[in-house]
Design an enzyme around this catalytic site. Sequence first.
Site, PDB file in Angstrom:
ATOM      1  N   GLY A 142      -2.543  -2.120   5.560  1.00 18.85           N
ATOM      2  CA  GLY A 142      -1.677  -2.916   4.694  1.00 18.85           C
ATOM      3  C   GLY A 142      -0.366  -3.221   5.387  1.00 18.85           C
ATOM      4  N   GLY A 143       0.664  -2.455   5.046  1.00 19.26           N
ATOM      5  CA  GLY A 143       2.019  -2.716   5.524  1.00 19.26           C
ATOM      6  C   GLY A 143       2.126  -2.940   7.027  1.00 19.26           C
TER       7      GLY A 143
ATOM      8  CD  GLU B  76      -2.278  -2.933  -3.647  1.00 14.48           C
ATOM      9  OE1 GLU B  76      -2.434  -4.103  -3.270  1.00 14.48           O
ATOM     10  OE2 GLU B  76      -1.787  -2.046  -2.913  1.00 14.48           O
TER      11      GLU B  76
ATOM     12  N   GLY C 107       0.513   2.647   0.692  1.00 18.30           N
ATOM     13  CA  GLY C 107       1.913   2.234   0.603  1.00 18.30           C
ATOM     14  C   GLY C 107       2.881   3.371   0.361  1.00 18.30           C
TER      15      GLY C 107
ATOM     16  CD  GLU D 256      -7.631   0.295   1.240  1.00 18.37           C
ATOM     17  OE1 GLU D 256      -7.013   0.053   2.283  1.00 18.37           O
ATOM     18  OE2 GLU D 256      -7.504  -0.369   0.206  1.00 18.37           O
TER      19      GLU D 256
ATOM     20  CG  ASN E 118      -4.872  -6.288   1.840  1.00 18.18           C
ATOM     21  OD1 ASN E 118      -4.532  -7.444   1.580  1.00 18.18           O
ATOM     22  ND2 ASN E 118      -5.083  -5.365   0.910  1.00 18.18           N
ATOM     23  CD1 TRP E 119      -1.943  -9.618   6.726  1.00 19.28           C
ATOM     24  CD2 TRP E 119      -1.418 -11.786   6.572  1.00 19.28           C
ATOM     25  NE1 TRP E 119      -2.099 -10.176   7.974  1.00 19.28           N
ATOM     26  CE2 TRP E 119      -1.785 -11.510   7.913  1.00 19.28           C
ATOM     27  CE3 TRP E 119      -1.061 -13.095   6.246  1.00 19.28           C
ATOM     28  CZ2 TRP E 119      -1.797 -12.479   8.910  1.00 19.28           C
ATOM     29  CZ3 TRP E 119      -1.068 -14.072   7.236  1.00 19.28           C
ATOM     30  CH2 TRP E 119      -1.432 -13.761   8.560  1.00 19.28           C
ATOM     31  CE  LYS E 120      -1.891  -3.557   0.405  1.00 23.02           C
ATOM     32  NZ  LYS E 120      -1.582  -2.239  -0.136  1.00 23.02           N
TER      33      LYS E 120
HETATM   34  P1  13P Z   1      -0.843   0.452   3.381  1.00 24.45           P
HETATM   35  O1  13P Z   1      -1.378   0.438   4.791  1.00 24.45           O
HETATM   36  O2  13P Z   1       0.403  -0.361   3.207  1.00 24.45           O
HETATM   37  O3  13P Z   1      -0.759   1.838   2.832  1.00 24.45           O
HETATM   38  O4  13P Z   1      -1.946  -0.319   2.483  1.00 24.45           O
HETATM   39  C1  13P Z   1      -3.279   0.043   2.581  1.00 24.45           C
HETATM   40  C2  13P Z   1      -4.085  -0.939   1.844  1.00 24.45           C
HETATM   41  O5  13P Z   1      -4.050  -1.002   0.631  1.00 24.45           O
HETATM   42  C3  13P Z   1      -4.919  -1.865   2.618  1.00 24.45           C
HETATM   43  O6  13P Z   1      -5.790  -2.567   1.796  1.00 24.45           O
END
Ligand code: 13P
Length: 220
Positions: free
Chosen positions: A200-201, A79, A149, A143, A7-9
């Site tokens: 995510g990150g 989010e 994050g 999650e 997930n690149w957000k």
């Molecule tokens: P992180 O891996 O940055 O904690 O994010 C997880 C996430 O929200 C994936 O959708």
Amino acid sequence: MSIVAGNWKMFDGPDPHALAGLDAIVCPPYTRLRDCVAAGLTTYAQNVHWEPEGAYTGEISAPMLLELGVTGSLVGHSERRQLFGETDEGVARRTAAALEAGLHVIACVGETLEQREADETQAVLRRQVSVLDEHERLVIAYEPVWAIGTGLTATPEMAQTAHAFIKSLLDVPVLYGGSVKPDNATGLFEQPDVDGALVGGASLDIDSFRAICEAARSRS
Ligand code: 13P
């Protein structure tokens, strides 16, 4: 079977061509969907509306995504729930419409730290999962909000407990998300009910994402 999704957000993300050949899903921002599809990646959006079209400023519909060659969508990311007021009812409508239209869906669930400390994790997961129906193209991502994050990951045992509980409610694959990194991925993937990861990150860094995909492959 292990599924790894990145997930690149709201980040531009890596060059899709550098990810070619990787057995993974990418969830870029809307502006990068076309590039990712063109690079041959299995591409999901980060959200999808329940109506096929209409006066819904800022939203994207399932038919629009399908026309671009997109395969699926995330729905109900924490989010979206926390920062943009998405409700269980909205998540249910988005999920049902996307599945009906032919997309795959990764529906996200998870408790906040406050809810975990108040021993409400199961009640929250039950409420969030109860609005979803079993479907062959539906996957759930667990999650925990406190692990997203933050660098705090659920221990493999905590993930396993939550995943087993979710599967007792709905018989679908369950991915873990929340600070998944190359060095903790193997321990998570060793758990019998962890069917993959929503990253995510670490998905923004090609080497990290590749290492997580390799950890998933050596498990399956
Ligand atoms: P992180 O891996 O940055 O904690 O994010 C997880 C996430 O929200 C994936 O959708």
